[in-house]
Design an enzyme around this catalytic site. Structure first.
Site, short mmCIF file in Angstrom:
data_model
loop_
_atom_site.label_atom_id
_atom_site.label_comp_id
_atom_site.label_asym_id
_atom_site.label_seq_id
_atom_site.Cartn_x
_atom_site.Cartn_y
_atom_site.Cartn_z
N CYS A 152 3.71 -8.54 3.62
CA CYS A 152 3.25 -8.85 2.26
C CYS A 152 2.34 -10.07 2.24
O CYS A 152 1.70 -10.34 1.22
CB CYS A 152 4.45 -9.06 1.33
SG CYS A 152 5.18 -7.50 0.78
N GLY A 202 -0.89 0.57 -7.95
CA GLY A 202 -1.41 0.64 -6.60
C GLY A 202 -1.01 -0.55 -5.77
O GLY A 202 -0.21 -1.40 -6.18
N THR A 255 -2.92 -3.39 -2.91
CA THR A 255 -4.16 -3.88 -2.32
C THR A 255 -3.82 -4.88 -1.23
O THR A 255 -3.14 -5.88 -1.47
CB THR A 255 -5.04 -4.57 -3.39
OG1 THR A 255 -5.24 -3.66 -4.46
CG2 THR A 255 -6.38 -4.95 -2.80
#
Length: 764
Positions: free
Chosen positions: A426, A549, A551
């Protein structure tokens, strides 16, 4: 696409594919500036070289001989090519406003758009005259005029307005070409009448008396009627003809009027706040910077050189290329800019239409067929610079010549971070501030069945399945293959939606997966905004809500979507691969060839118009096509993607338990695909697809057919491959063409199963 480890630090945007800018692009390709990205915005992918245009009109050169391929040039330079029309500037936000897409950000801007005819000052001229400028738009009008003259019987009268070098050359070139065409058709060349009008006391007022006298003689010998001191004041329709009026009281009935005078700046410049001349040209200083905005440069005809006004001649535009690129580089480095010093005299080589030319420089004038050959040699050598590119793959610019981008302290920290070792997991996500700014400007379509989406972001989206519906799920993801993120976003969304439409479904929601290269926050934000704007435009058109979503950072730009769609829960109207029936016709709605074309692009083996045509095809949605196929009884359909035509056809024949006959001579092909595949250029996926050749029963009979390799060519955002009952296929194809699928073809028929192991038979 030219890959680089260096993050983008500065964006230089070039508006217009004029002679100065093509020089900038070539020099940038020879010696790129690390951290700098060039973007060219132009309405056409081929830009004409004005020096050879009269020879083209006269019939001495082909279209490609006289046009610079901006697609290939930008590929060589590693520059982005945006094909669109500029309609204004937002100088405060440093954005170029475009007609058909979101505004494009710049750090420095250069304008090289030539001039525009100022026909509005003469009543009727805008409606009835054919303007020569902008030159890039002239070809279509010239070809239409050529056809009108060839179809006309009897006397045909053409008036040319403008007595400078452009008007004189155009008059003689048209006369040479049109008389030859009329003679070939068996018509009398003497039926062609030409009149040349100028408001000046003489033609060629900026040239010496010897040169003027020579052209007056040539015009007289060729039977061209010359009208000096005759300013055209009005044009009026007179049935199929026009009546031209002058300030001297002359009225002339003509069939065509060519306008080669009174050029000025494009109308959109008036809204920019830049300092302009009365004619609309951009005032620039010695460094080619505009007088009131040091971040904007101008060159060529559109620039008014304040210190020493120059004639609107191509030679100056060409010569401005080097000082312009030097000053753009100095601007990037934060260094002092150099003054442009134009030459005081220049050589003009003016043709007479018949492989004869006149040289003019200062007080000197001479002529002959040898002068035309000299001019031809000079012009061809110039054009070769933009078609015969050196191999720069192994070249490394000297360290001392690499520009150092002038950055703020904050930008320097971001740049160091971008090239440092990046985290995974992450830790590789794009920052929330950048993400929220980029996505906040988007306006995804809203649907009542999306209960939780981007309008109220949460950990996941919640969508409702309406009563009587079942869900269709699909996912697609691939890395960018074009430099324009907006176009890439549109194609990626189209590609992902294709599976839903091919099954007869309605697109409901989409979740995006994005990979972007690290860089300055402003650059990452702009990249995300452009790409997702393109994607959302397509999703909205399909009624598909973008609901969320992920990214993250990566070496290359990539985009994909997980799409949810809806179909009838009883599968009414659903089209599946296994629905083929013997006797059905096989239909393909789009041409093939994207794999070979985009494999050829980085090798500079394509033409710009081939790539532009392929991109336009990939941006055509399959939604309406699928609806049409269902209406005409199709039960079997798939969208053509990576496995190629043969691979997808085999996927259909196997579950349908049928064979198929494929008509090679009916395959719709993208422009240039045959040429690139003949050159042996294929996609990296082609070898894997070729393994399916074992499914072809008679491959030995067709393996040498030039179209054979395209059976295995992987497609991106390809068309629909479907079967239609034979009694409905003609009506279906006709309707598909009216819906915009103009290349739709019947490419085969479904056969009853045979005892052969190979289900596919080739024919044609």
């Amino acid at each position: 696409m030219r890959s680089t480890e260096q993050p983008v630090l500065r964006d230089i945007v070039l508006i217009g594919g004029g002679h100065s800018h093509v020089g900038v692009l070539r020099m940038f390709g020879m010696k790129p500036w690390p951290g700098v990205r060039l973007t060219l915005i132009c309405t056409d992918v081929h830009t004409p070289y004005s020096g050879m245009l009269p020879g083209y009109i006269a019939g001495h050169y082909s279209y490609d001989d006289v046009h610079i391929d901006l697609g290939r040039l930008c590929a060589f330079a590693g520059a982005r090519l945006v094909v669109d029309e500029v309609v204004g500037l937002d100088r405060q936000r440093k954005k170029v406003l475009c007609k058909n897409r979101p505004a494009i950000a710049y750090d420095a801007l250069s304008i090289n758009i030539g001039s525009t005819p100022q026909t509005l000052t003469v009543p009727g001229a805008a409606e009835w005259a054919v303007p020569v400028k902008p030159i890039a738009q002239f070809n279509q009008k010239w070809m239409a005029l050529l056809e009108r003259v060839k179809a006309h019987s009897g006397t045909h009268t053409i008036a040319v307005v403008g007595g400078g070098a452009g008007g004189v050359e155009l008059t003689l070139a048209m006369q040479h070409r049109l008389r030859a065409e009329l003679k070939t058709l068996g018509h009398n060349p003497a039926d062609l009448k030409l009149h040349l009008f100028t408001a000046s006391p003489c033609i060629l007022p900026t040239h010496n008396a010897t040169v003027r006298a020579k052209f007056e003689t040539v015009l007289r010998q060729r039977g061209v009627t010359l009208h000096c001191n005759a300013e055209v004041t009005a044009l009026q329709a007179d049935g199929a003809r026009k009546t031209l009026q002058t300030d001297t009281g002359v009225e002339l009935s003509v069939d065509e009027v060519m306008w080669v005078t009174q050029a000025g700046g494009a109308s959109w410049l008036k809204t920019t706040g830049l300092e302009l001349t009365e004619q609309g040209f951009i005032r620039v200083g010695p460094t080619l910077q505009t007088l009131n905005d040091p971040d904007i440069f101008a060159a060529g005809d559109i620039a008014h050189f304040e210190a020493n006004p120059l004639e609107k001649a191509g030679v100056f535009a060409v010569r401005m290329g080097k000082p312009l690129v030097n000053n753009l580089q100095n601007w990037v480095e934060g260094a002092r800019l150099d003054d442009y010093r134009p030459q005081r005299t220049w050589l003009a080589l003016i043709s007479t239409g018949d492989r004869f030319a006149v040289a003019s420089k200062g007080a000197i004038g001479f002529w002959g067929a040898w002068v035309w050959r000299w001019k031809d040699w000079i012009d061809r050598r110039f054009m070769a610079k933009f078609s015969d590119f050196p191999d720069m793959s192994a070249e490394k610019p000297a360290e001392t010549s690499q520009p150092q981008v002038a950055l703020s302290q904050e930008e320097s920290l971001q740049a160091i971070s971008a090239i440092a070792m990046r985290c995974g997991g992450c830790g590789a996500k794009v920052g929330s501030t950048v993400l929220s700014r980029a996505l906040g400007a988007l306006q995804p379509v809203e649907r009542a069945d999306v209960l939780v989406g981007l309008h109220a972001p949460d950990d996941a989206a919640i969508v409702k399945v309406p009563p009587g519906k079942a869900m269709v799920h699909t996912v697609d993801f691939f890395r960018a293959f074009v430099d324009d993120p907006y176009v890439f976003g549109r194609i990626a969304a189209n590609h992902a939606l294709g599976d839903i439409f091919a099954m007869g479904g309605e697109a409901q929601s989409a979740t995006a997966v994005v990979t972007v290269p690290p860089g300055l926050e402003a650059k990452v934000e702009e990249l995300l905004f452009q790409m997702m704007s393109g994607a959302v435009d397509v999703l909205n058109d399909a009624g598909c809500a973008l609901v969320g979503g992920h990214t993250g950072e990566g070496k290359e730009l990539a985009l994909g979507f997980a799409i949810n769609g809806l179909v009838d829960e009883n599968l009414e109207g659903v089209m599946i691969k296994g629905g083929m029936k013997p006797g059905d016709a096989i239909v393909l709605t789009k041409p093939i060839g994207t794999g070979t074309l985009f494999a050829a692009l980085p090798q500079l083996k394509t033409k710009g118009r081939w790539i532009e045509s392929a991109l336009q095809s990939m941006m055509v949605s399959n939604r309406l096509g699928a609806q049409c196929l269902r209406k005409h009884g199709s039960k079997a359909c798939t969208d053509l993607t990576g496995f190629g035509l043969l691979g997808h056809l085999v996927e259909m024949t196997k579950p349908s338990e049928v064979d198929a006959e494929l008509f090679l001579d009916q395959l719709p092909l993208l422009d240039g695909a045959l040429e690139t595949v003949k050159a042996g250029i294929v996609s990296s996926l082609q070898p894997a697809n070729v393994r399916l050749r074992r499914a072809i029963r008679n491959q030995a009979d067709h393996v040498d057919d030039p179209r054979y390799p395209l059976l295995f060519d992987p497609q991106t955002a390809g068309g629909l491959l479907a079967t239609v009952p034979a009694d409905q296929v003609d009506a279906c194809v006709a309707e598909l063409k009216t819906l915009g699928y103009v290349h739709t073809r019947i490419i085969g028929r479904v056969l009853a199963p045979s005892d052969a192991l190979e289900p596919i038979v080739l024919k044609g």
